[in-house]
Motif scaffolding. Structure first.
Motif, PDB file in Angstrom:
ATOM      1  N   CYS A 161       0.852  -1.192   0.000  1.00  0.00           N
ATOM      2  CA  CYS A 161       0.000   0.000   0.000  1.00  0.00           C
ATOM      3  C   CYS A 161       0.886   1.240   0.000  1.00  0.00           C
ATOM      4  CB  CYS A 161      -0.916  -0.012   1.226  1.00  0.00           C
ATOM      5  SG  CYS A 161      -1.916   1.487   1.370  1.00  0.00           S
ATOM      6  N   ASP A 162       0.666   2.131  -0.962  1.00  0.00           N
ATOM      7  CA  ASP A 162       1.503   3.329  -1.066  1.00  0.00           C
ATOM      8  C   ASP A 162       1.098   4.411  -0.060  1.00  0.00           C
ATOM      9  OD1 ASP A 162      -0.899   3.856  -2.269  1.00  0.00           O
ATOM     10  OD2 ASP A 162      -0.080   4.242  -4.260  1.00  0.00           O
ATOM     11  N   ALA A 163      -0.007   4.170   0.676  1.00  0.00           N
ATOM     12  CA  ALA A 163      -0.445   5.140   1.675  1.00  0.00           C
ATOM     13  C   ALA A 163       0.132   4.817   3.060  1.00  0.00           C
ATOM     14  CB  ALA A 163      -1.968   5.195   1.739  1.00  0.00           C
ATOM     15  N   CYS A 164       0.048   3.541   3.476  1.00  0.00           N
ATOM     16  CA  CYS A 164       0.497   3.171   4.820  1.00  0.00           C
ATOM     17  C   CYS A 164       1.645   2.172   4.827  1.00  0.00           C
ATOM     18  CB  CYS A 164      -0.669   2.607   5.627  1.00  0.00           C
ATOM     19  SG  CYS A 164      -1.277   1.006   5.036  1.00  0.00           S
ATOM     20  N   GLY A 165       2.008   1.650   3.643  1.00  0.00           N
ATOM     21  CA  GLY A 165       3.125   0.722   3.552  1.00  0.00           C
ATOM     22  C   GLY A 165       2.808  -0.722   3.876  1.00  0.00           C
ATOM     23  N   LYS A 166       1.556  -1.028   4.206  1.00  0.00           N
ATOM     24  CA  LYS A 166       1.181  -2.399   4.560  1.00  0.00           C
ATOM     25  C   LYS A 166       1.322  -3.310   3.341  1.00  0.00           C
ATOM     26  CE  LYS A 166      -2.427  -5.050   6.926  1.00  0.00           C
ATOM     27  NZ  LYS A 166      -3.767  -5.029   7.556  1.00  0.00           N
ATOM     28  N   PRO A 167       1.981  -4.485   3.507  1.00  0.00           N
ATOM     29  CA  PRO A 167       2.167  -5.391   2.362  1.00  0.00           C
ATOM     30  C   PRO A 167       1.034  -6.419   2.263  1.00  0.00           C
ATOM     31  CG  PRO A 167       3.534  -6.115   4.178  1.00  0.00           C
ATOM     32  CD  PRO A 167       2.760  -4.925   4.685  1.00  0.00           C
ATOM     33  N   PHE A 168       0.801  -6.908   1.047  1.00  0.00           N
ATOM     34  CA  PHE A 168      -0.255  -7.890   0.804  1.00  0.00           C
ATOM     35  C   PHE A 168       0.248  -8.952  -0.170  1.00  0.00           C
ATOM     36  CE2 PHE A 168      -2.283  -4.013   2.108  1.00  0.00           C
ATOM     37  CZ  PHE A 168      -3.298  -4.435   2.964  1.00  0.00           C
ATOM     38  N   SER A 169      -0.291 -10.151  -0.027  1.00  0.00           N
ATOM     39  CA  SER A 169       0.073 -11.250  -0.926  1.00  0.00           C
ATOM     40  C   SER A 169      -0.805 -11.281  -2.164  1.00  0.00           C
ATOM     41  CB  SER A 169      -0.026 -12.587  -0.182  1.00  0.00           C
ATOM     42  OG  SER A 169      -1.348 -12.793   0.292  1.00  0.00           O
ATOM     43  N   ASP A 170      -1.933 -10.564  -2.128  1.00  0.00           N
ATOM     44  CA  ASP A 170      -2.899 -10.587  -3.237  1.00  0.00           C
ATOM     45  C   ASP A 170      -3.225  -9.153  -3.653  1.00  0.00           C
ATOM     46  OD1 ASP A 170      -5.637 -10.559  -4.477  1.00  0.00           O
ATOM     47  OD2 ASP A 170      -5.399 -12.715  -4.284  1.00  0.00           O
ATOM     48  N   ILE A 171      -3.144  -8.888  -4.942  1.00  0.00           N
ATOM     49  CA  ILE A 171      -3.377  -7.516  -5.422  1.00  0.00           C
ATOM     50  C   ILE A 171      -4.832  -7.097  -5.238  1.00  0.00           C
ATOM     51  CG2 ILE A 171      -3.870  -8.137  -7.830  1.00  0.00           C
ATOM     52  CD1 ILE A 171      -2.172  -5.624  -8.602  1.00  0.00           C
ATOM     53  N   GLY A 172      -5.757  -8.079  -5.301  1.00  0.00           N
ATOM     54  CA  GLY A 172      -7.172  -7.768  -5.088  1.00  0.00           C
ATOM     55  C   GLY A 172      -7.437  -7.289  -3.676  1.00  0.00           C
ATOM     56  N   VAL A 173      -6.766  -7.906  -2.698  1.00  0.00           N
ATOM     57  CA  VAL A 173      -6.910  -7.502  -1.296  1.00  0.00           C
ATOM     58  C   VAL A 173      -6.316  -6.102  -1.088  1.00  0.00           C
ATOM     59  CG1 VAL A 173      -6.346  -8.092   1.093  1.00  0.00           C
ATOM     60  CG2 VAL A 173      -6.866  -9.904  -0.543  1.00  0.00           C
ATOM     61  N   LEU A 174      -5.200  -5.818  -1.789  1.00  0.00           N
ATOM     62  CA  LEU A 174      -4.607  -4.475  -1.717  1.00  0.00           C
ATOM     63  C   LEU A 174      -5.575  -3.436  -2.264  1.00  0.00           C
ATOM     64  CD1 LEU A 174      -2.381  -2.381  -1.362  1.00  0.00           C
ATOM     65  CD2 LEU A 174      -1.401  -3.130  -3.533  1.00  0.00           C
ATOM     66  N   THR A 175      -6.221  -3.741  -3.382  1.00  0.00           N
ATOM     67  CA  THR A 175      -7.188  -2.811  -3.985  1.00  0.00           C
ATOM     68  C   THR A 175      -8.309  -2.472  -3.000  1.00  0.00           C
ATOM     69  OG1 THR A 175      -6.721  -3.688  -6.197  1.00  0.00           O
ATOM     70  CG2 THR A 175      -8.773  -2.461  -5.915  1.00  0.00           C
ATOM     71  N   ILE A 176      -8.818  -3.508  -2.312  1.00  0.00           N
ATOM     72  CA  ILE A 176      -9.880  -3.302  -1.316  1.00  0.00           C
ATOM     73  C   ILE A 176      -9.346  -2.488  -0.135  1.00  0.00           C
ATOM     74  CG2 ILE A 176     -11.349  -4.497   0.355  1.00  0.00           C
ATOM     75  CD1 ILE A 176     -11.530  -6.784  -1.770  1.00  0.00           C
TER      76      ILE A 176
END
Length: 422
Positions: free
Chosen positions: A259-274
């Motif tokens: 996440c470019d706002a808070c830096g939290k990482p995700f394994s799935d791009i769909g979850v990042l979008t949400i």
């Protein structure tokens, strides 16, 4: 053109040697010339001269528009057609035009279905040599393309380019109807069919129309039950390759999307979008009945059931129905007695996660619920609700026998025993 190639040939005079060739002599072509570096053979000295610049690394011909450099003047001339839009080579079947003859030759194989490049390992054929080269990496396991940000490797250059857009956030493909952007061209093509309603492919089993061959392939697996993609670590199988890729990140812990706002990482791009919508406040899914908006489409689907009364999730023990799947799962634990959520302090178990969260507050002393009248705090909201009746005087629990009212249910239960003793 040949005169152009022969210019400045003395510069590379030492890079080649004249070779006597019996085959050449038989053809009546005379002497031939061989490159000392790669041993490639040429029929003319000027052609070898032009070729030598490849090894010398010289690129004396520059594009005045974009600055790209080329070793041969002919290559510069071909490149300049990109800027001018000039397409000299035309397909006589579909009238499509190309700025390079090689591109036309490759295109014509679409019509002729010619596949002259054959894999000597599995026998698969390809219309282009570059496709065969990429395919050969499947057998060798070679992944020559490396991401210089995360180190991930790829067997195809195009896969590396697509991957790098995860890090850069680049979305160069734009929908000219709604303005939405995509990182891959194929995704844009599929998206556009949402506007046109065009569905090119039909399932031969159920007749459903599908947009895109890959989507059709995935859909057919629903009917066959086939799951050809297997996890090497736990053995779990999947019908889609990208689902396996996402699953494998559970084992590796890889989280390539950040996440470019808070830096939290995700394994799935769909979850990042949400997740990003928690920062932007975006709620793109609107209920067409009451106008309420949601950040996730499945939340909208669940919400609509409050209007329709639909309860698609049924308990196979008591036939009770639910509008949400997680409510059914929680309910089924009444029958099974399962309590999967355990307190790591006192080992007490609970059937629902939120009950465990509330229980833990007993140990931590955390009290999140405050009385607005006297300021007293409570671990659970239900405790606050009971307490507030002291201030309001509300007594919602009534005795069916004598009509007496109570502010709390357990007081009514205690009172009812008086009547039962009689």
């Amino acid at each position: 053109m040949e005169n152009e190639l022969c210019e400045n040939q003395e510069e590379f005079e030492t890079d080649f040697q004249k070779v006597d060739s019996p085959d050449a002599m038989m053809k009546g072509t005379g002497d031939i010339y061989q490159c000392d570096i790669c041993k490639k053979i040429f029929s003319q000295k000027c052609k070898l001269t032009a070729h030598s610049s490849v090894h010398a690394g010289k690129k004396p011909h520059h594009c005045s528009i974009c600055g790209n450099s080329f070793s041969r003047k002919a290559n510069l001339a071909t490149h300049q057609r990109i800027h001018s839009g000039e397409n000299l080579y035309h397909c006589d079947i579909c009238d499509k035009s190309f700025y390079q003859k090689g591109h036309l030759v490759n295109h014509q194989r679409i019509h002729t279905e010619e596949k002259p490049f054959r894999c000597d390992v599995c026998g698969k054929s390809f219309s282009q040599k570059s496709n065969l080269t990429s395919h050969s990496h499947v057998h060798t396991g070679e992944k020559p393309y490396h991401c210089d940000i995360c180190g991930k490797t790829f067997s195809h250059k195009c896969d590396l380019i697509n991957h790098q857009r995860i890090h850069t956030g680049e979305k160069p493909y734009h929908c000219d109807i709604c303005g939405k952007s995509f990182s891959q061209r194929s995704t844009l093509i599929v998206h556009k069919r949402m506007h046109t309603g065009k569905k090119l492919y039909q399932c031969s089993v159920c007749g459903k129309s599908i947009s895109g061959t890959s989507n059709l392939t995935k859909h057919i697996l629903i009917h066959t039950g086939e799951k050809p993609y297997h996890c090497d670590i736990c053995g779990k199988s999947f019908s889609c390759g990208n689902t396996l890729t996402r699953h494998e990140r559970i084992h590796t812990g890889e989280k390539p999307y950040q996440c470019d706002a808070c830096g939290k990482p995700f394994s799935d791009i769909g979850v990042l979008t949400i997740h990003r919508r928690t920062h932007t406040g975006e709620k793109p899914y609107d209920c067409d009945i009451c106008g309420k908006s949601f950040s996730q489409i499945h939340n909208l689907t669940t919400h609509k059931r409050s209007h329709t009364g639909e309860k698609p999730y049924h308990c196979d023990i008591c036939d009770k129905s639910f509008s949400r799947k997680n409510n059914l799962i929680s309910h089924q634990r009444i029958h099974t007695g399962e309590k999967p959520y355990c307190c790591d302090i006192c080992d007490k178990s609970f059937s629902q996660k939120n009950n465990l969260i509330v229980h833990r507050r007993r140990h931590t002393g955390e009290k999140l619920h405050w009385c607005s009248v006297c300021g007293k705090s409570f671990c659970q909201k239900v405790e606050l609700t009971s307490h507030e009746r002291i201030h309001t005087g509300e007594k919602p629990y009534h005795c069916d026998i004598c009509g007496k009212s109570f502010s709390q249910r357990h007081h009514l239960t205690t009172h009812s025993s008086i009547h039962s003793d009689k």
